[in-house]
Design an enzyme around this catalytic site. Structure first.
Site, PDB file in Angstrom:
ATOM      1  N   CYS A 127      18.106  12.541   0.075  1.00 12.67           N
ATOM      2  CA  CYS A 127      17.169  13.633   0.294  1.00 12.67           C
ATOM      3  C   CYS A 127      16.612  14.112  -1.044  1.00 12.67           C
ATOM      4  O   CYS A 127      17.083  13.705  -2.110  1.00 12.67           O
ATOM      5  CB  CYS A 127      17.854  14.780   1.029  1.00 12.67           C
ATOM      6  N   CYS A 167      18.829  15.230  -4.009  1.00 15.15           N
ATOM      7  CA  CYS A 167      19.360  14.196  -4.897  1.00 15.15           C
ATOM      8  C   CYS A 167      18.413  13.971  -6.082  1.00 15.15           C
ATOM      9  O   CYS A 167      18.850  13.811  -7.230  1.00 15.15           O
ATOM     10  CB  CYS A 167      19.543  12.880  -4.139  1.00 15.15           C
ATOM     11  N   ASP A 204     -10.830  -4.216   6.737  1.00 12.24           N
ATOM     12  CA  ASP A 204     -11.178  -5.337   5.882  1.00 12.24           C
ATOM     13  C   ASP A 204     -11.991  -6.302   6.745  1.00 12.24           C
ATOM     14  O   ASP A 204     -12.003  -6.185   7.972  1.00 12.24           O
ATOM     15  CB  ASP A 204      -9.900  -6.007   5.359  1.00 12.24           C
ATOM     16  N   ASP A 244      -5.570  -7.716   5.796  1.00 14.24           N
ATOM     17  CA  ASP A 244      -4.636  -8.836   5.864  1.00 14.24           C
ATOM     18  C   ASP A 244      -4.420  -9.543   4.538  1.00 14.24           C
ATOM     19  O   ASP A 244      -3.469 -10.310   4.389  1.00 14.24           O
ATOM     20  CB  ASP A 244      -5.136  -9.882   6.878  1.00 14.24           C
ATOM     21  N   ASP A 268      -5.378  -6.491  -0.176  1.00  9.46           N
ATOM     22  CA  ASP A 268      -5.355  -5.305   0.673  1.00  9.46           C
ATOM     23  C   ASP A 268      -4.036  -4.552   0.586  1.00  9.46           C
ATOM     24  O   ASP A 268      -3.940  -3.421   1.061  1.00  9.46           O
ATOM     25  CB  ASP A 268      -5.592  -5.693   2.148  1.00  9.46           C
TER      26      ASP A 268
END
Length: 754
Positions: free
Chosen positions: A31, A34, A446, A632, A636
């Protein structure tokens, strides 16, 4: 080909100098407390100038204070001091290494899964005895005691193992004199089991073995899902690093060559890259001609011709010709490192979104302890029931306030949603992806491999004489070039024979093919190879091949990427629902303009590099927009990480799949609409679950504090609340989803409303 300017980010150790910044990996982070604890402690050290810890990737960057009197000349001593400080805080730290295999070794995740299995097995068996006790009003004392002892024999070892993730975390927090969510959970489990053992020994009162183990089981589900999310983020960076070659072939001044590890290279050295090898550094070609797969930069599947004075980038692939490259950027400052830096920055921003839940936990932990303590003190002070009953009432408060229903509000909906998405060919990679997908107002696509199939198809095949196609195929048959393969496919679609020529065939890298057939020289390749003047068939929109056979007129073959069958329907669906639509592509601007016109997209950008896409997304984010990125390519990956939420097709590069929050398996884009619809329904059900959990606590906590609920009733109420939350989540399977149809107008009246 153009050079990308390197972004400023943490670098590496170059030229043998001591690094200004060192990177470590830290285990045991749970968390934001820390992070505050580690960063605060390390900043107090005189050898440290600055420090930054990424909760998602667990990567700690330490900037050294070189002018400090305590700074050690031996770098190892400085590193050891940081690792020792982490150990004293209860965390395990070690130097960061570019080893992709490290991301696969998720021991903690496997341990959580084992703990969850143990808790689930124990819970089911204990419930059998508990139901018998509840239903057996005429059950004898000895039989009841026997059932309790059997439950104890199951619950105690199971809880001691399954509870270890919570017990260790709680103990670490207490040693550091802080509180976290695991402290009240551990306290409730230990006290309920302790009281149950006491009640079993005394053969009086109820036992709560089932409540303790059930609590652990449901909380472990949430902990495991959170772990999976963070692992996916770390694996993304590691997989990117795998594109960096570990060795290079350097060319000496006398012309001889020798192997060299990447770390030993220096600027202006000459490296030789053979066909089929990855380019190890950013540099400029000084000798050779080839074609280079630049999908890492542009995302486009077609290779780019590269010759003298062209600039190339680390991680791209040399296809068919030897290249000598003069180094301009080393490991740590290359384009590949820039992409890694962009992704880490984007992931850090995403982690801040996840931390909102952790902020609530900081308030919850002390509040629960205070409420239970006040309950115990109140009963001890203002009643005559004694310490035992006061403690039982306090335990009931701890159990009733344990965040079981609250903890399940999101995970159980995610599980049901993930199952339905899977049945629709959509894989969920980020547990919080559904949350974010439901809030989008912009969709950025894209082009290549996303709106299109990423496969070139012949655009003018019907206008070409079949004999010319057959002749071209006789040369293209043995080539692996994407356009040659597309030409063969076009012949097959038209029933034209594709028999390779028997004549000797010569392939010139980056140019084309040549053979002598029936006494005529036949060439197939680019415009220059076939001697075609630039003013003939001027072309800026298509990928092209030319066929030149003797003195016959040259034949022009035009190729273009094919749109997915339902691309227009999906774009129309999002537009009709009020979304802003963007097209960001690395392809040529005129090609992008044509696709945008065909799909009715008015906001588009062509020739976009990775940082161009990032910049465009950041501009939208600055205006408060929440963006879904669909892409893809390797280029990207940073944009997928920087977007509010992201989706990739299963045909995407591995690194893009790892960066994405969702992956769709089908060739159609309607999966994107379905994912959005399911996410909207999921968010609605999550809010209902949160509302129920809040009402449950508002009603149940006062009753428990007033002593009107025993731990048994508290456990039943907690379990009942969990059942209600689960039943509500199962309603997600009832909604109707969008499906693309042949009709171009079908998308306007299919599926659910936004």
């Amino acid at each position: 080909m153009t050079v990308l300017k390197s972004a400023n980010h943490f670098g590496g150790n170059f030229g043998g100098k001591k690094p200004a910044i060192e990177h470590f990996l830290v285990e045991g982070l749970h968390c934001p407390s820390c992070i505050r604890e580690i960063e605060g402690t390390l900043r107090e050290k005189t050898i440290v100038k600055n420090v930054r810890l990424n909760l998602t990737t667990h990567r700690l960057a330490v900037e050294w204070a070189r002018d400090s009197a305590d700074f050690h000349e031996n770098v190892t001593d400085n590193n050891d001091e940081i690792i020792t400080s982490l150990k004293e805080l209860g965390f395990k730290g070690y130097l960061f290494r570019d080893d992709p295999s490290a991301a696969k070794d998720d021991k903690e995740g496997r341990w959580l899964l084992i703990c969850m299995a143990i808790a689930g097995f124990a819970m089911m068996n204990i419930m059998l005895f508990s139901v018998s006790e509840w239903a057996g009003s005429d059950m004898g004392t000895q039989t009841r005691g026997f059932f309790n002892w059997v439950s104890a024999l199951i619950a105690l070892p199971a809880a001691s193992i399954a509870g270890m993730p919570f017990f260790k975390s709680a103990w670490g927090a207490l040693r550091a004199r802080t509180l976290n969510m695991d402290v009240p959970i551990s306290l409730a489990v230990i006290l309920s089991l302790g009281m149950s053992v006491m009640q079993t020994i005394l053969q009086s009162g109820d036992t709560y073995y089932d409540a303790a183990v059930m609590l652990l089981f449901f909380l472990l589900i949430g902990r495991y899902l959170d772990r999976k999310m963070r692992n996916h983020a770390r694996a993304t960076a590691h997989n990117l690093m795998s594109y960096r070659p570990s060795k290079a072939t350097i060319v000496k001044p006398d012309g001889t060559t020798e192997g060299c590890v990447i770390e030993m290279l220096s600027p202006d050295m000459i490296v030789r890259v053979a066909p089929g090898e990855s380019i190890p550094v950013d540099g400029i070609i000084i000798r050779g001609t080839s074609e280079v797969d630049t999908s890492l930069v542009t995302g486009e599947t077609l290779p780019v011709k590269a010759t003298i004075e062209d600039k190339v980038f680390a991680g791209t692939m040399n296809i068919n010709g030897a290249l000598d490259i003069r180094i301009t950027a080393l490991a740590g400052k290359t384009l590949l490192d820039e992409i890694i830096g962009l992704m880490e920055t984007a992931e850090q921003g995403r982690a801040r979104y996840v931390r909102l839940a952790d902020k609530a936990a900081q308030i919850y932990a002390p509040a629960v302890h205070l409420l239970a303590l006040l309950t115990f003190i109140g009963w001890m002070t203002f009643s005559m029931v004694g310490w035992q009953q006061s403690l039982i009432t306090a335990i009931a408060v701890l159990i009733i306030t344990c965040p079981c229903a609250l903890g399940l509000a999101v995970p159980v909906v995610q599980i049901v949603a993930s199952s339905r998405l899977f049945k629709n060919g959509i894989l969920v990679k980020a547990p919080d992806g559904l949350e974010r997908l439901a809030e989008i107002d912009v969709v950025a696509f894209d082009k290549t491999g996303t709106l299109t199939l990423g496969q070139p198809g012949m655009a003018n095949g019907d206008d070409i004489d079949p004999k010319d196609l057959e002749l071209a195929a006789s040369l293209a048959k043995t080539s692996t070039h994407p356009l040659c393969r597309a030409l063969i496919v076009a012949c097959h679609e038209r029933g034209i024979a594709t028999i390779a020529t028997d004549s000797p065939l010569h392939e010139e890298p980056g140019m084309g093919l040549r053979a002598t057939i029936d006494g005529r020289e036949v060439r197939l390749g680019n415009r220059d190879w076939c001697g075609i003047p630039a003013d003939i068939e001027e072309n800026t929109r298509y990928s092209e091949l030319w066929l030149k056979s003797g003195t016959a007129e040259p034949v022009f073959f035009a190729f273009q990427d094919r749109l997915r069958a339902d691309a227009a329907q999906v774009v129309d669906w999002f537009r009709n629902k009020g979304f802003d639509i963007l097209l960001l592509s690395g392809d040529r601007p005129d090609v992008v303009a044509d696709v945008s016109k065909e799909l009715g997209i008015t906001d588009f950008t062509g020739a976009a590099k990775p940082q161009d896409k990032i910049m465009r997304l950041e501009q939208l984010k600055a205006r408060g927009k929440k963006i879904l990125m669909v892409g893809d390519g390797l280029n990207d990956a940073p944009a997928l990480s920087a977007a509010y939420v992201s989706i990739s097709p299963s045909t995407a590069a591995d690194i893009s799949q790892n960066a994405a929050d969702f992956i769709f398996q089908s060739q159609s884009l309607d999966s994107i609409v379905r994912a959005y619809q399911i996410s909207r329904s999921s968010r609605r059900l999550v809010f209902i679950n949160f509302g129920f959990a809040a009402v449950y606590n508002i009603i149940a906590v006062p009753f428990a504090a007033a002593g009107m609920l025993t731990p048994l009733i508290a456990a039943l109420a907690m379990s009942g609340s969990s059942i209600v939350v689960i039943a509500n989540a199962l309603r997600l399977n009832l909604g109707k989803l969008f499906s693309s149809r042949p009709s171009i107008n079908s998308s306007s009246n299919s599926g659910e409303n936004k």
